[in-house]
Design an enzyme around this catalytic site. Sequence first.
Site, PDB file in Angstrom:
ATOM      1  N   TYR A  76       0.815  -1.216   0.000  1.00 55.77           N
ATOM      2  CA  TYR A  76       0.000   0.000   0.000  1.00 55.77           C
ATOM      3  C   TYR A  76       0.844   1.258   0.000  1.00 55.77           C
ATOM      4  O   TYR A  76       1.942   1.264   0.535  1.00 55.77           O
ATOM      5  CB  TYR A  76      -0.928   0.019   1.223  1.00 55.77           C
ATOM      6  CG  TYR A  76      -2.045  -0.987   1.174  1.00 55.77           C
ATOM      7  CD1 TYR A  76      -2.305  -1.756   0.036  1.00 55.77           C
ATOM      8  CD2 TYR A  76      -2.860  -1.197   2.288  1.00 55.77           C
ATOM      9  CE1 TYR A  76      -3.328  -2.682   0.018  1.00 55.77           C
ATOM     10  CE2 TYR A  76      -3.896  -2.118   2.268  1.00 55.77           C
ATOM     11  CZ  TYR A  76      -4.116  -2.863   1.140  1.00 55.77           C
ATOM     12  OH  TYR A  76      -5.139  -3.781   1.120  1.00 55.77           O
ATOM     13  N   LEU A 263     -18.552  -2.327  -0.474  1.00 57.24           N
ATOM     14  CA  LEU A 263     -19.265  -1.341  -1.288  1.00 57.24           C
ATOM     15  C   LEU A 263     -18.884  -1.451  -2.767  1.00 57.24           C
ATOM     16  O   LEU A 263     -19.150  -0.547  -3.548  1.00 57.24           O
ATOM     17  CB  LEU A 263     -18.974   0.077  -0.785  1.00 57.24           C
ATOM     18  CG  LEU A 263     -19.648   0.473   0.533  1.00 57.24           C
ATOM     19  CD1 LEU A 263     -19.143   1.841   1.003  1.00 57.24           C
ATOM     20  CD2 LEU A 263     -21.167   0.504   0.383  1.00 57.24           C
ATOM     21  N   GLY A 264     -18.258  -2.583  -3.129  1.00 57.72           N
ATOM     22  CA  GLY A 264     -17.908  -2.780  -4.536  1.00 57.72           C
ATOM     23  C   GLY A 264     -17.035  -1.679  -5.080  1.00 57.72           C
ATOM     24  O   GLY A 264     -17.356  -1.082  -6.113  1.00 57.72           O
ATOM     25  N   GLY A 266     -16.736   1.191  -4.052  1.00 54.86           N
ATOM     26  CA  GLY A 266     -17.472   2.447  -4.026  1.00 54.86           C
ATOM     27  C   GLY A 266     -18.630   2.504  -4.999  1.00 54.86           C
ATOM     28  O   GLY A 266     -19.469   3.412  -4.939  1.00 54.86           O
ATOM     29  N   LEU A 268     -21.293   0.687  -5.226  1.00 47.83           N
ATOM     30  CA  LEU A 268     -22.616   0.477  -4.633  1.00 47.83           C
ATOM     31  C   LEU A 268     -23.138   1.693  -3.876  1.00 47.83           C
ATOM     32  O   LEU A 268     -24.270   1.687  -3.392  1.00 47.83           O
ATOM     33  CB  LEU A 268     -22.581  -0.748  -3.713  1.00 47.83           C
ATOM     34  CG  LEU A 268     -22.554  -2.095  -4.449  1.00 47.83           C
ATOM     35  CD1 LEU A 268     -22.194  -3.229  -3.505  1.00 47.83           C
ATOM     36  CD2 LEU A 268     -23.892  -2.364  -5.136  1.00 47.83           C
ATOM     37  N   THR A 269     -22.337   2.745  -3.770  1.00 45.64           N
ATOM     38  CA  THR A 269     -22.858   4.007  -3.241  1.00 45.64           C
ATOM     39  C   THR A 269     -23.705   4.716  -4.287  1.00 45.64           C
ATOM     40  O   THR A 269     -24.475   5.619  -3.970  1.00 45.64           O
ATOM     41  CB  THR A 269     -21.717   4.958  -2.840  1.00 45.64           C
ATOM     42  OG1 THR A 269     -20.982   5.360  -4.026  1.00 45.64           O
ATOM     43  CG2 THR A 269     -20.763   4.302  -1.859  1.00 45.64           C
ATOM     44  N   LYS A 271     -22.365   6.477  -6.730  1.00 44.35           N
ATOM     45  CA  LYS A 271     -21.723   7.714  -7.178  1.00 44.35           C
ATOM     46  C   LYS A 271     -21.227   7.669  -8.619  1.00 44.35           C
ATOM     47  O   LYS A 271     -21.000   8.725  -9.229  1.00 44.35           O
ATOM     48  CB  LYS A 271     -20.564   8.076  -6.252  1.00 44.35           C
ATOM     49  CG  LYS A 271     -19.384   7.119  -6.260  1.00 44.35           C
ATOM     50  CD  LYS A 271     -18.342   7.578  -5.242  1.00 44.35           C
ATOM     51  CE  LYS A 271     -17.164   6.649  -5.167  1.00 44.35           C
ATOM     52  NZ  LYS A 271     -16.186   7.081  -4.129  1.00 44.35           N
TER      53      LYS A 271
END
Length: 380
Positions: A76, A263-264, A266, A268-269, A271
């Site tokens: 990371y 959240l996949g 992001g 699944l938000t 956006k």
Amino acid sequence: MRTSRMRGSLRTRICAKLGEKSALQYKKLGDSDLVISEITFGTMTFGEQNTEKEAHGMLSYAFERGINALDTAEAYPIPMSKETQGKTDLFIGSWLKSQPRDKVILATKVCGYSERSSYIRDNAKVLRVDTANIKESVEKSLKRLGTDYIDLLQIHWPDRYVALFGEFSYDPAKWRSSVPFVEQLRAFQELIEEGKVRYIGVSNETSYGVMEFVHAARVEGLPKIVSIQNSYSLLVRCRFEVDLVEVCHPNNCNIGLLAYSPLGAGSLTGKYIDSNSEPARKGRLNLFPGYMERYNKSVAREATIEYLELAKKHGLTAVQLALGFVRDRPFVTSSIIGATSVEQLKEDIDAFLITERPLPPEVMADIENLFKRYKDPAIL
């Protein structure tokens, strides 16, 4: 009329919880004595999308809200690069200096096989999960993190070939010789005996891999893996549900799932549905072309729109639906939640706390009906 009453009743129950004080729940991780919060804070944006100051703010907020575990990796931040590698750990390390170390469950990961990330090692053209690589990884992680032990050390992805990161099926032609499971476990045993590692786990692993690790540990008297960190969400279910659930069951191998990307990435938000919106432009899927693009493919996008409508139908936000679903699965020990701001982190934590527990039967019934039409649309 009946449907309208059901929606209204559900909204009432959810809204009633908004005024209630709630707290995160905690579970024992596999065979370990680690009692881990149902949210683990994921940190892979530190050093790429987040400054050290921002990272410290989110870490402090997470632990103030009851999160007691954080997840990092030697690779990371993501996307991986020679210029930024290790920054995530450095930001965590500077924050840890002001924290009671025994109150933080620190999980990190050693890289699996790679021909493209040799810069992570001092003298290696190819990364492997062998004794030398594992030990060098741990020594460097400990130094960056400013600690003398790691609570949970995981193999980020296997040393052998497996279908990874959206790849659908195993390709026999890609088989390659790999480091024996016993050798990997012996290296971990030495680190545990030295007091540098408490427990071990795997990530992006298959049923075959889990069973081989468990069998080798049992036969050779070596440390047993206690966790598996795999992708799991409304968009990625089959890989775990088909047989890993059985393998990891408490009455079988007793291995706790640390679910990443609940959240996949992001998606699944919701956006990314409006590609011209500011949240979409600032989102990882657009900031880093090609990154996890499987979540933005046509079928995955279509499924996401359906789940957004489902959430709206039941008076839930998209985040509440997605995180509530993963939270309630009996085989999930903790969900790994990432964020690039305190505001995002607050929304995610609140979704765990104020969303009815478990999700009502009518919500789950609708989820299962959608699942029948969209089985793992993010698997290419």
